[in-house]
Scaffold this active site. Structure first.
Site, PDB file in Angstrom:
ATOM      1  N   LYS A 165       0.909  -1.128  -0.083  1.00 15.98           N
ATOM      2  CA  LYS A 165       0.271  -0.126   0.198  1.00 15.98           C
ATOM      3  C   LYS A 165       0.844   1.412  -0.019  1.00 15.98           C
ATOM      4  O   LYS A 165       2.004   1.263   0.810  1.00 15.98           O
ATOM      5  CB  LYS A 165      -0.774  -0.230   1.149  1.00 15.98           C
ATOM      6  CG  LYS A 165      -1.807   0.924   1.265  1.00 15.98           C
ATOM      7  CD  LYS A 165      -2.719   0.809   2.566  1.00 15.98           C
ATOM      8  CE  LYS A 165      -3.904   1.738   2.826  1.00 15.98           C
ATOM      9  NZ  LYS A 165      -4.829   1.743   4.071  1.00 15.98           N
ATOM     10  N   SER A 213      -9.542   1.871   3.263  1.00 17.56           N
ATOM     11  CA  SER A 213      -8.742   2.566   2.284  1.00 17.56           C
ATOM     12  C   SER A 213      -7.661   1.842   1.363  1.00 17.56           C
ATOM     13  O   SER A 213      -7.168   2.219   0.250  1.00 17.56           O
ATOM     14  CB  SER A 213      -7.972   3.540   2.818  1.00 17.56           C
ATOM     15  OG  SER A 213      -7.171   3.244   3.892  1.00 17.56           O
ATOM     16  N   SER A 218      -9.531  -0.394   7.402  1.00 13.57           N
ATOM     17  CA  SER A 218      -9.203  -0.296   6.024  1.00 13.57           C
ATOM     18  C   SER A 218      -8.419  -1.628   5.330  1.00 13.57           C
ATOM     19  O   SER A 218      -8.030  -1.489   4.397  1.00 13.57           O
ATOM     20  CB  SER A 218      -8.118   0.710   6.101  1.00 13.57           C
ATOM     21  OG  SER A 218      -8.761   1.866   5.805  1.00 13.57           O
TER      22      SER A 218
HETATM   23  N1  GLN Z   1     -12.730   3.880   6.722  1.00 15.02           N
HETATM   24  C1  GLN Z   1     -11.942   4.586   7.850  1.00 15.02           C
HETATM   25  C2  GLN Z   1     -11.850   5.897   7.766  1.00 15.02           C
HETATM   26  O1  GLN Z   1     -12.094   6.590   6.811  1.00 15.02           O
HETATM   27  C3  GLN Z   1     -10.926   3.760   8.153  1.00 15.02           C
HETATM   28  C4  GLN Z   1      -9.717   4.116   7.288  1.00 15.02           C
HETATM   29  C5  GLN Z   1      -8.674   3.233   7.703  1.00 15.02           C
HETATM   30  O2  GLN Z   1      -8.524   2.452   8.600  1.00 15.02           O
HETATM   31  N2  GLN Z   1      -7.473   3.870   7.322  1.00 15.02           N
HETATM   32  O3  GLN Z   1     -11.276   6.429   8.812  1.00 15.02           O
END
Ligand code: GLN
Length: 482
Positions: free
Chosen positions: A74, A149, A173
């Site tokens: 990532k 994400s 994410s």
């Molecule tokens: N969807 C969550 C957020 O927008 C989690 C993001 C993540 O785990 N990096 O904060």
């Protein structure tokens, strides 16, 4: 292709690592334009890593444990000498001067770096739509998002563009995109894997973890990435068990807690609910004890998270001032003006929204009302889990309230987007390990994920239960359409 298959190919001499790597790059060239999972590929690095492994094979020397396995990273995880952009205009030209501990452990274990994968800008999002490189498509239906994400990582595994990928999970994410893409995603205990080189979003919640085709592949990657790191003081100095050892242990009499609150939530899609409950039945038939558990604060996780995560983000992102890192606006008339223009132009809307929310929640007069209150609720959520783990070994929930949604559905509706994290954020708030494993499909043919949450450092239990489920249920027989 899973590790077992690739290893057989390599060890039997059927094919060289060089050929495997070339095949992956050809596939990436063909398919990536359709799904945009990779932001960049690292061909030179991959070729030199492959060359070293092939040499060892030729010389009949001992191979490192992940020898020749192609892995994607990532793009919020630093890879030395390679652009690490966080999918943001702010860091679009940032070449990482050092390697993250997690990725460097993979390379020293013989893994091959194929490239960097797309994400929501600075890992803030649930759909991989806010990337400066454009949206990633879900390989099961390219009109839909892959989740986020770590959407690029999950999509690259689902589409067969790597053997495994690494993601980060602050509020879901890794698990949410794994669920949307029909692959396995594991968020380890907070501190199990070093965060050194992971570009910070919310430091008390962020964890690196694997996204893989199988539970056993996730167990292996976890094993090789885990362990103490002098560069990260929050990284735990605890022995790393061999996670493969317990995988096949019978789960007869394993006590699985069903968190009532989340199955009762009005936002839970009925097809998801049905599929996950049939997963519960499967566990019952496999001999597990199913026990209803109250976690009264579970559904407060989302409100708590969306105060704490932006607060920490607002502090972490203060380093992007147009001086030390990344994008600098050249239209500023003085330092303050330059900094504020750099941020306004360098960060996208969602990142700016989080910085504003966090700055507000931490500001004098409001921090007692918001930030400190959220921290108190966080403690209560952890206590709910502590109570639960006095009665059961692991907990089970759906991973997400829905299956993959259409691109654009929530892009202009951040609050609805945030609800996607309902079932994943509690594990981050409590620092617990959690895994998403595919458990079925909805009527549109989209994958559904089941989440298992374990007690602190009890990754072996959730991996064991997920592995037994995977073998018994055989949910993902075929890859998506590619
Ligand atoms: N969807 C969550 C957020 O927008 C989690 C993001 C993540 O785990 N990096 O904060």
């Amino acid at each position: 292709m899973n590790f077992k298959f690739l290893r057989n190919e390599i060890i039997s001499g059927n094919t060289s690592v060089k050929e495997i790597v070339n095949d992956y790059f050809s596939k990436i060239e063909e398919i990536n334009p359709k799904i945009n999972a990779y932001i960049c590929t690292t061909k030179d690095l991959a070729k030199s890593q492959a060359y070293k492994i092939d040499k060892l094979i030729q010389n009949e020397e001992q191979l490192p444990p992940l020898a020749g396995l192609p892995i994607a990273i990532k793009d919020n995880i630093c890879t030395k000498g390679i652009v690490t952009s966080c999918s943001s205009k702010m860091l679009k030209n940032f070449v990482a001067p050092y390697e993250s501990t997690a990725s460097s452990k993979l390379w020293s274990s013989g893994g091959i770096c194929l490239g960097k994968t797309n994400l929501d800008e600075f890992a803030m999002g649930s759909s991989t739509e806010t990337s400066v490189f454009g949206v990633t498509s879900n390989p099961w239906d390219i009109n839909r998002v892959p989740g986020g994400s770590s959407g690029g990582s999950a999509a690259s595994v689902a589409a067969g563009l790597c053997a495994a990928a690494i993601g980060s999970d602050t509020g879901g994410s890794i698990r949410q995109p794994a669920s949307f893409c029909g692959v396995v995603g594991l968020k380890p205990t907070y501190g199990r894997i070093s965060r050194w080189g992971l570009i910070a979003f919310a430091s008390s919640l962020d964890q690196i973890g694997p996204i893989t085709n199988t539970v056993s592949d996730a167990a292996e990657i976890l094993y090789y990435m885990s362990g103490k790191d002098p560069y990260d003081s929050t990284c735990l100095d605890r022995p790393v068990p061999n996670y493969l050892e317990d995988l096949n242990k019978p789960i007869k009499d394993l006590k699985i807690g069903i968190i009532k609150e989340c199955f009762d939530h009005p936002g839970l899609n009925s097809e998801v609910k049905e599929s996950v409950l049939s997963g519960v039945e499967r566990y019952r038939n496999l001999g597990a004890q199913i026990i209803d558990i109250d976690c009264p604060r579970f559904n407060d996780g989302i409100a708590t998270y969306y105060v704490i995560a932006p607060s920490e983000a607002s502090a972490n992102l203060a380093r992007y001032d147009g001086v030390k890192y990344g994008y600098r606006s050249d239209s500023g008339s003085n330092f303050l003006d330059m900094t504020s223009k750099s941020r306004a132009q360098g960060f996208g809307d969602e990142v700016q929204r989080r910085i504003l929310i966090g700055t507000y929640a931490l500001s004098a007069g409001y921090s007692d009302e918001y930030y400190k209150k959220a921290q108190r609720v966080r403690t209560l959520i952890r206590k709910d889990f502590d109570n639960a783990f006095e009665k059961v070994d692991i907990l089970l929930t759906p991973t997400c309230p829905t299956t993959a949604f259409l691109k654009g559905d929530f892009l202009n509706d951040p609050l609805s987007m945030y609800l996607s994290d309902l079932l994943t954020v509690p594990a981050n708030l409590a620092g617990l390990p959690a895994i998403s494993v595919p458990c079925g499909f909805d009527k549109k043919g989209l994958p559904i994920g089941l989440q298992l949450i374990g007690n602190v450092l009890e990754e072996h239990r959730i991996l064991n239960a997920a592995h037994i489920f995977e073998i018994d249920a055989k949910v993902i027989e075929n890859k998506p359409f590619f």
